[in-house]
Design an enzyme around this catalytic site. Structure first.
Site, PDB file in Angstrom:
ATOM      1  N   ASN A 100      44.314  21.195  33.922  1.00  0.00           N
ATOM      2  CA  ASN A 100      45.404  22.080  34.361  1.00  0.00           C
ATOM      3  C   ASN A 100      45.408  22.333  35.859  1.00  0.00           C
ATOM      4  OD1 ASN A 100      47.692  23.644  33.680  1.00  0.00           O
ATOM      5  ND2 ASN A 100      46.491  25.473  34.185  1.00  0.00           N
ATOM      6  N   SER A 125      40.393  29.714  47.399  1.00  0.00           N
ATOM      7  CA  SER A 125      39.646  30.942  47.107  1.00  0.00           C
ATOM      8  C   SER A 125      38.325  30.963  47.849  1.00  0.00           C
ATOM      9  CB  SER A 125      39.386  31.017  45.594  1.00  0.00           C
ATOM     10  OG  SER A 125      38.453  32.030  45.300  1.00  0.00           O
ATOM     11  N   TYR A 150      36.090  26.675  37.392  1.00  0.00           N
ATOM     12  CA  TYR A 150      37.249  27.212  38.127  1.00  0.00           C
ATOM     13  C   TYR A 150      37.015  27.031  39.632  1.00  0.00           C
ATOM     14  CZ  TYR A 150      39.781  30.518  40.916  1.00  0.00           C
ATOM     15  OH  TYR A 150      40.520  31.080  41.932  1.00  0.00           O
ATOM     16  N   LYS A 154      38.925  24.523  42.790  1.00  0.00           N
ATOM     17  CA  LYS A 154      39.447  24.919  44.109  1.00  0.00           C
ATOM     18  C   LYS A 154      38.845  24.023  45.190  1.00  0.00           C
ATOM     19  CE  LYS A 154      42.224  28.112  42.876  1.00  0.00           C
ATOM     20  NZ  LYS A 154      43.668  27.812  42.913  1.00  0.00           N
TER      21      LYS A 154
HETATM   22  C1  WQD Z   1      34.602  42.054  41.608  1.00  0.00           C
HETATM   23  C2  WQD Z   1      33.330  42.872  41.490  1.00  0.00           C
HETATM   24  C3  WQD Z   1      31.967  42.315  39.582  1.00  0.00           C
HETATM   25  C4  WQD Z   1      34.775  43.714  36.560  1.00  0.00           C
HETATM   26  C5  WQD Z   1      36.974  36.538  40.952  1.00  0.00           C
HETATM   27  C6  WQD Z   1      37.071  35.068  41.222  1.00  0.00           C
HETATM   28  C7  WQD Z   1      37.912  34.839  42.453  1.00  0.00           C
HETATM   29  C8  WQD Z   1      39.243  35.476  42.220  1.00  0.00           C
HETATM   30  C9  WQD Z   1      39.066  36.979  42.012  1.00  0.00           C
HETATM   31  C10 WQD Z   1      40.920  34.119  41.183  1.00  0.00           C
HETATM   32  C11 WQD Z   1      32.127  42.017  41.062  1.00  0.00           C
HETATM   33  C12 WQD Z   1      32.484  43.749  39.499  1.00  0.00           C
HETATM   34  C13 WQD Z   1      34.194  43.387  37.778  1.00  0.00           C
HETATM   35  C14 WQD Z   1      34.192  44.735  35.746  1.00  0.00           C
HETATM   36  C15 WQD Z   1      32.503  45.059  37.420  1.00  0.00           C
HETATM   37  N1  WQD Z   1      39.878  34.912  41.095  1.00  0.00           N
HETATM   38  N2  WQD Z   1      33.090  44.067  38.196  1.00  0.00           N
HETATM   39  N3  WQD Z   1      33.079  45.382  36.228  1.00  0.00           N
HETATM   40  O1  WQD Z   1      34.364  37.998  40.615  1.00  0.00           O
HETATM   41  O2  WQD Z   1      34.751  38.793  43.015  1.00  0.00           O
HETATM   42  O3  WQD Z   1      36.319  37.153  42.025  1.00  0.00           O
HETATM   43  O4  WQD Z   1      38.256  37.116  40.837  1.00  0.00           O
HETATM   44  O5  WQD Z   1      41.421  33.668  42.170  1.00  0.00           O
HETATM   45  O6  WQD Z   1      38.065  33.468  42.670  1.00  0.00           O
HETATM   46  O7  WQD Z   1      35.784  34.573  41.474  1.00  0.00           O
HETATM   47  O8  WQD Z   1      36.338  39.489  41.227  1.00  0.00           O
HETATM   48  O9  WQD Z   1      37.252  41.537  40.222  1.00  0.00           O
HETATM   49  O10 WQD Z   1      35.974  39.920  38.736  1.00  0.00           O
HETATM   50  O11 WQD Z   1      34.737  41.301  40.399  1.00  0.00           O
HETATM   51  O12 WQD Z   1      31.487  45.652  37.820  1.00  0.00           O
HETATM   52  O13 WQD Z   1      34.670  45.068  34.630  1.00  0.00           O
HETATM   53  O14 WQD Z   1      33.487  43.850  40.477  1.00  0.00           O
HETATM   54  O15 WQD Z   1      30.617  42.269  39.166  1.00  0.00           O
HETATM   55  O16 WQD Z   1      30.988  42.523  41.735  1.00  0.00           O
HETATM   56  P1  WQD Z   1      35.302  38.362  41.718  1.00  0.00           P
HETATM   57  P2  WQD Z   1      36.133  40.577  40.064  1.00  0.00           P
END
Ligand code: WQD
Length: 337
Positions: A100, A125, A150, A154
């Site tokens: 995809n 990203s 994923y 990228k």
């Molecule tokens: C942020 C922080 C978690 C959820 C990912 C992808 C990135 C982009 C954005 C697509 C981390 C913490 C999260 C929760 C938590 N995706 N967290 N409890 O992982 O930085 O980035 O999403 O383009 O490419 O890698 O974003 O929002 O998932 O997490 O504690 O229920 O929040 O551990 O530290 P991330 P996130």
């Protein structure tokens, strides 16, 4: 000028369509509606007063992509958002992600290259940096082995575009490496629409705040950071959308220094998970229910952008603060429920 936006009914895509229309562009959206709803088209139209052309199309169908470009041969540029983007899901279903996210990119590039003017903006990203060694992260930071299929799509996507630009000097492209997009358009007519349980922090926070979720799980507070929780660069989605229009204009006006450029898009400020929770509590004036649990596999400790290149070369700077973005996310959540 007609601009193609693939994945244009998605979270970042829809906000970018609004900014393109606000800048006077005619927009054609391709979306397969696998991770977006058709109501978003109404939301965009309610903000700008113009309904973009919408074509429901699966970009994995090469012949359909070819037919689309035959019909819309007057496209001047394309912004490519269409891709699957759930990190966890990609680990369990790598082939779906490679098909995809990679096949579709190749088919769009193949057709775009045949057009007179091909200006291409790629949704990349900060995940390509993995756990960068130095903060803030510049575009020169080494690209690390991906932590998920994923993230690998990228990285591979950027390689495909760079190799294409290498052999086709008249093909111009910019890869935009997003940090963490959050928030929603001030009108609350469009915003983030996670399907099922949100994977990302901010939608999980606002769903907990509104009572849809029992409590937020904070994935670890034993990291080597000031408060023990992970640090990210949370950027307002409208700031991000505006950067896409500026990047596109750079290519359309022939201002690019080379025919393949890369820019980090962030605020330049790192915020911990606990600081994001505090931001929510400030803007909503309510306590958030959360508990600390074990770390989430694959999380990097810290990632925030050095925005010098985007500020100086692109002439773009994020204007909204974490609280501004959180306020818009909370307002959006309240309109959903
Ligand atoms: C942020 C922080 C978690 C959820 C990912 C992808 C990135 C982009 C954005 C697509 C981390 C913490 C999260 C929760 C938590 N995706 N967290 N409890 O992982 O930085 O980035 O999403 O383009 O490419 O890698 O974003 O929002 O998932 O997490 O504690 O229920 O929040 O551990 O530290 P991330 P996130």
């Amino acid at each position: 000028m007609k601009i193609l936006v693939t994945g244009g009914l998605g979270f970042i895509g829809s906000h970018t369509v609004v900014e393109l229309q606000n800048s006077g562009y005619e927009v054609v959206i391709i979306d397969d509606l696998s991770n977006a709803s058709i109501e978003v088209l109404e939301g965009i139209t309610s903000i700008t007063g113009q309904q973009p052309i919408f074509v429901k199309l699966d970009l994995k169908e090469k012949q359909e992509v070819r037919a689309f470009f035959k019909k819309h041969h007057d496209i001047c540029g394309a912004i490519h958002f269409a891709a699957s983007k759930a990190v966890g899901e990609s680990v369990g279903n790598p082939l779906m992600y490679y098909e995809n996210n990679i096949n579709t990119l190749v088919y769009v590039l193949q057709e775009l290259k045949k057009l007179e003017s091909s200006n291409f903006i790629f949704s990349s990203s900060c995940t390509v940096y993995g756990q960068a060694d130095v903060m803030p992260i510049t575009e020169k930071a080494p690209i690390k082995p991906a932590e998920s299929p994923y993230g690998n799509t990228k990285k591979i996507g950027e390689d495909i575009i760079r190799d294409t630009c290498m052999v086709s000097p008249d093909f111009k492209a910019i890869a935009l490496r997003y940090f963490n997009p959050i928030g929603a358009h001030d009108s609350a007519a469009i915003g983030e629409l996670p399907i099922g349980v949100p994977q990302n922090l901010v939608p999980f926070i606002t769903q907990t705040g509104i009572g849809m979720r029992e409590e937020l799980s904070v994935f670890g507070n034993d990291y080597p950071t000031p408060d023990g929780t992970c640090i990210r660069d949370y950027i307002h989605v409208v700031d991000l959308a505006k950067a896409h229009v500026i990047a596109l204009q750079r290519l359309l006006n022939g201002e690019n220094d080379s025919n393949y450029e890369v820019f980090n898009l962030g605020t330049g400020t790192g915020s911990s998970v606990l600081e994001v929770i505090e931001s929510f509590e400030r803007v909503s004036n309510q306590k958030l229910n959360y508990k600390v649990v074990e770390r989430r596999k694959g999380d990097v400790i810290s990632a925030y952008a050095d925005t010098t290149k985007a500020n100086t070369v692109l002439g773009w700077k994020a204007e909204s603060s974490l609280d501004d973005a959180m306020k818009s996310a909370w307002k959006w959540q309240n309109t959903l429920n």
